[in-house]
Design a protein around this motif. Structure first.
Motif, PDB file in Angstrom:
ATOM      1  N   SER A  50      -1.642   4.129 -13.792  1.00 52.68           N
ATOM      2  CA  SER A  50      -2.850   3.934 -12.977  1.00 52.68           C
ATOM      3  C   SER A  50      -2.579   3.471 -11.550  1.00 52.68           C
ATOM      4  CB  SER A  50      -3.794   2.944 -13.663  1.00 52.68           C
ATOM      5  OG  SER A  50      -4.273   3.483 -14.874  1.00 52.68           O
ATOM      6  N   HIS A  51      -1.346   3.562 -11.095  1.00 51.08           N
ATOM      7  CA  HIS A  51      -1.081   3.277  -9.677  1.00 51.08           C
ATOM      8  C   HIS A  51       0.240   3.923  -9.260  1.00 51.08           C
ATOM      9  CE1 HIS A  51      -1.321   0.184  -6.146  1.00 51.08           C
ATOM     10  NE2 HIS A  51      -0.695   1.295  -5.766  1.00 51.08           N
ATOM     11  N   VAL A  52       0.151   5.089  -8.647  1.00 53.85           N
ATOM     12  CA  VAL A  52       1.356   5.729  -8.090  1.00 53.85           C
ATOM     13  C   VAL A  52       1.034   6.247  -6.693  1.00 53.85           C
ATOM     14  CG1 VAL A  52       2.147   6.518 -10.370  1.00 53.85           C
ATOM     15  CG2 VAL A  52       0.859   8.091  -8.902  1.00 53.85           C
ATOM     16  N   HIS A  53       2.112   6.651  -5.994  1.00 51.31           N
ATOM     17  CA  HIS A  53       2.023   7.476  -4.789  1.00 51.31           C
ATOM     18  C   HIS A  53       2.960   8.650  -5.033  1.00 51.31           C
ATOM     19  CE1 HIS A  53      -0.138   4.178  -2.962  1.00 51.31           C
ATOM     20  NE2 HIS A  53       0.767   3.375  -3.521  1.00 51.31           N
ATOM     21  N   THR A  54       2.462   9.857  -4.834  1.00 51.91           N
ATOM     22  CA  THR A  54       3.254  11.024  -5.216  1.00 51.91           C
ATOM     23  C   THR A  54       4.018  11.599  -4.024  1.00 51.91           C
ATOM     24  OG1 THR A  54       1.466  12.590  -4.756  1.00 51.91           O
ATOM     25  CG2 THR A  54       1.566  11.636  -6.984  1.00 51.91           C
TER      26      THR A  54
ATOM     27  N   VAL B 241     -12.437   6.112  -4.569  1.00 53.50           N
ATOM     28  CA  VAL B 241     -12.239   5.580  -3.227  1.00 53.50           C
ATOM     29  C   VAL B 241     -11.395   4.317  -3.301  1.00 53.50           C
ATOM     30  CG1 VAL B 241     -13.405   4.650  -1.194  1.00 53.50           C
ATOM     31  CG2 VAL B 241     -14.407   6.595  -2.434  1.00 53.50           C
ATOM     32  N   LYS B 242     -10.315   4.303  -2.518  1.00 55.30           N
ATOM     33  CA  LYS B 242      -9.444   3.134  -2.470  1.00 55.30           C
ATOM     34  C   LYS B 242      -9.603   2.460  -1.116  1.00 55.30           C
ATOM     35  CE  LYS B 242      -5.100   0.985  -2.578  1.00 55.30           C
ATOM     36  NZ  LYS B 242      -3.738   1.452  -2.662  1.00 55.30           N
ATOM     37  N   PHE B 243      -9.882   1.170  -1.126  1.00 53.81           N
ATOM     38  CA  PHE B 243      -9.961   0.422   0.132  1.00 53.81           C
ATOM     39  C   PHE B 243      -8.864  -0.639   0.156  1.00 53.81           C
ATOM     40  CE2 PHE B 243     -12.678  -1.814  -2.887  1.00 53.81           C
ATOM     41  CZ  PHE B 243     -12.287  -3.139  -2.722  1.00 53.81           C
TER      42      PHE B 243
ATOM     43  N   VAL C 104      -6.187  -2.856  -7.784  1.00 52.66           N
ATOM     44  CA  VAL C 104      -4.981  -2.186  -8.263  1.00 52.66           C
ATOM     45  C   VAL C 104      -3.695  -2.980  -8.003  1.00 52.66           C
ATOM     46  CG1 VAL C 104      -6.072   0.067  -8.276  1.00 52.66           C
ATOM     47  CG2 VAL C 104      -4.887  -0.692  -6.214  1.00 52.66           C
ATOM     48  N   HIS C 105      -3.822  -4.286  -7.857  1.00 53.00           N
ATOM     49  CA  HIS C 105      -2.712  -5.237  -7.932  1.00 53.00           C
ATOM     50  C   HIS C 105      -3.280  -6.504  -8.562  1.00 53.00           C
ATOM     51  CE1 HIS C 105       0.035  -2.924  -5.460  1.00 53.00           C
ATOM     52  NE2 HIS C 105      -0.855  -2.834  -4.500  1.00 53.00           N
ATOM     53  N   ALA C 106      -2.407  -7.318  -9.160  1.00 56.29           N
ATOM     54  CA  ALA C 106      -2.824  -8.672  -9.542  1.00 56.29           C
ATOM     55  C   ALA C 106      -2.653  -9.562  -8.320  1.00 56.29           C
ATOM     56  CB  ALA C 106      -1.960  -9.191 -10.688  1.00 56.29           C
TER      57      ALA C 106
ATOM     58  N   THR D  60       2.384   1.257 -11.881  1.00 56.91           N
ATOM     59  CA  THR D  60       3.697   0.860 -11.354  1.00 56.91           C
ATOM     60  C   THR D  60       3.743   0.647  -9.849  1.00 56.91           C
ATOM     61  OG1 THR D  60       4.285   3.184 -11.110  1.00 56.91           O
ATOM     62  CG2 THR D  60       4.924   2.083 -13.175  1.00 56.91           C
ATOM     63  N   ASP D  61       2.898   1.366  -9.091  1.00 56.23           N
ATOM     64  CA  ASP D  61       3.024   1.459  -7.626  1.00 56.23           C
ATOM     65  C   ASP D  61       4.293   2.209  -7.219  1.00 56.23           C
ATOM     66  OD1 ASP D  61       2.085   1.269  -5.053  1.00 56.23           O
ATOM     67  OD2 ASP D  61       2.437  -0.885  -4.830  1.00 56.23           O
ATOM     68  N   ALA D  62       4.836   3.048  -8.113  1.00 54.82           N
ATOM     69  CA  ALA D  62       5.977   3.884  -7.732  1.00 54.82           C
ATOM     70  C   ALA D  62       5.595   4.734  -6.520  1.00 54.82           C
ATOM     71  CB  ALA D  62       6.340   4.799  -8.898  1.00 54.82           C
TER      72      ALA D  62
HETATM   73 ZN   LIG Z   1       0.278   1.376  -3.968  1.00 54.73          ZN
END
Ligand SMILES: [Zn+2]
Length: 427
Positions: free
Chosen positions: A92-96, A185-187, A243-245, A335-337
């Motif tokens: 639930s958290h990546v950048h491709t 939408v991500k802010f 999308v982070h703690a 992961t925020d990979a």
């Molecule tokens: Zn990220």
């Protein structure tokens, strides 16, 4: 992605160059796969079903689940005895970037939720995730371009995207992002670390306007927020999830109660604050290392920048996740990979291990990567092993609901009912 992007966005990390292979995202075969896996235990996304089961797949969809003799009639049979079937994982958290979706799929991550990225390939991603054909990459949903200010996070040299200035009509800005292909939408509500490293950020009023604009159009609004005080503000303003703690302070009972009442979810991304701990454990594990692509090996070998005197981000995040989870706040695995020695695919294993260390049971951690994100992001066809669901399936040798590290015994992956070739690319 339809666009060749050789440089990964520098979300706080050094930019990295991806491998040179291309064209992995082709939906060549329009039909879904067929197989029957027999005599396996089944974790259905929420719980382990009693006894051993067969799972029949036809047309890329789960067509039946049962006990006793498995129906065969022409369908390839896979022996599942001793193993466990798990739904395909959702990060639930990546950048491709080019090749990252293939790296994800070879480790059982069949769906990725991008939290800021290039919108050019999103039309193709949308078509691919509806297909039941043989694909070489994880399905993708994306925030596309996020909502942030000039000079604000993410600081991404060489990559230009629209930003919100003081005069920008936030409602129209959000409408443009959705027209561009954003699924949600991500802010970014991130003041940096004043006084030494301040960053300009959206104002509270702009955050509220962004959330209203998303909701008006039936979309989720999720936030990059790392500071506890702003986290509480953002969810009280109506954000569906963060999308982070929080990494800066441990939430008080009053904070936790306030957050819980908003019914928002959290994607803690502890692997991005573990400073290479998870990466090293993957590189040293013979069950993992042989399947890593050169790009994954390169990324996992990065030493995160040393920051003398930095707070114990992992310890603070873990304490927050423990408290959030105990209060019933939904936790989703992400992961925020590829930020800070994190990769698509394998790093989700270490994120689930972090979630268990923070108090989730192994089964709850697996739900955080399957049924829970499917529900919260409204992915109606996946995240479960049940009749009618897409046949994104994993088979492990040992039981990950007993010990989450057993997810590393993953040996067979099906995407849309087709078995995935796990052979890593050579470069
Ligand atoms: Zn990220």
């Amino acid at each position: 992605m339809g666009v060749s992007r050789r440089v990964v966005l520098g979300f706080g990390s050094a930019a990295v160059v991806s491998g040179g292979w291309g064209g992995v995202a082709v939906a060549g075969e329009p039909r879904g796969g067929a197989v029957v896996i027999r005599d396996a235990r089944v974790f259905d996304g929420w719980r382990v079903l009693p006894g051993r089961r067969w799972v029949l797949v036809r047309g890329g969809v789960i067509a039946g689940i049962g006990v006793g003799a498995a129906p065969a009639d022409g369908v390839p049979v896979v022996e599942g005895r001793g193993g466990m079937l798990v739904p395909g994982l959702i990060d639930s958290h990546v950048h491709t970037f080019e090749g990252s979706g293939a790296d994800a799929l070879r480790f059982g991550v069949t769906t990725e939720l991008e939290m800021f990225g290039e919108p050019a390939g999103l039309g193709a991603a949308r078509r691919r995730r509806r297909s039941r054909g043989r694909v070489g990459t994880a399905d993708l949903w994306s925030a596309g371009n996020g909502v942030t200010v000039p000079g604000g996070h993410p600081v991404a040299p060489g990559y230009d995207f629209p930003r919100v200035g003081p005069e920008t009509d936030v409602d129209a800005f959000v409408a443009d992002r959705i027209r561009e292909g954003s699924d949600y939408v991500k802010f970014v509500y991130e003041p940096g670390n004043p006084p030494e490293r301040p960053l300009p950020s959206l104002t509270r009023r702009q955050v509220e306007g962004t959330i209203r604009a998303a909701h008006r159009r039936g979309r989720l609004a999720v936030g990059h927020v790392e500071k506890l005080k702003l986290y509480v503000e953002a969810v009280l303003a109506g954000a569906d999830g963060i999308v982070h703690a929080p990494y800066d302070a441990v939430a008080t009972d009053a904070d936790v109660a306030a957050i819980r009442r908003t019914r928002s979810f959290v994607v803690p991304t502890m692997s991005v604050v573990d400073w290479g701990l998870g990466a090293r454990s993957l590189l040293e594990d013979e069950r993992i290392a042989g399947w890593l692509s050169p790009t994954q090996q390169y990324l996992l070998s990065q030493e995160p920048p040393d920051r003398p005197g930095r707070p114990d981000f992992l310890g603070i995040a873990r304490a927050n996740v423990r408290r959030f989870h105990a209060a019933g706040i939904p936790v989703l695995a992400g992961t925020d990979a590829p930020v800070r020695a994190n990769v698509s695919g394998a790093s989700l294993f270490t994120e689930l291990e972090h979630l268990v260390a923070a108090g989730l049971s192994p089964a709850e951690a697996l739900s955080a990567a399957t049924a829970v994100p499917a529900r919260r992001f409204r992915l109606a066809d996946r995240g479960r092993i049940a009749v009618g669901y897409r046949a994104d399936l994993l088979l492990t040798s040992a039981d990950p609901t007993r010990d989450i590290h057993n997810l590393r015994t993953l040996h067979t992956i099906w995407k849309n009912g087709h078995q995935v070739d796990r052979t890593p690319p050579k470069e």
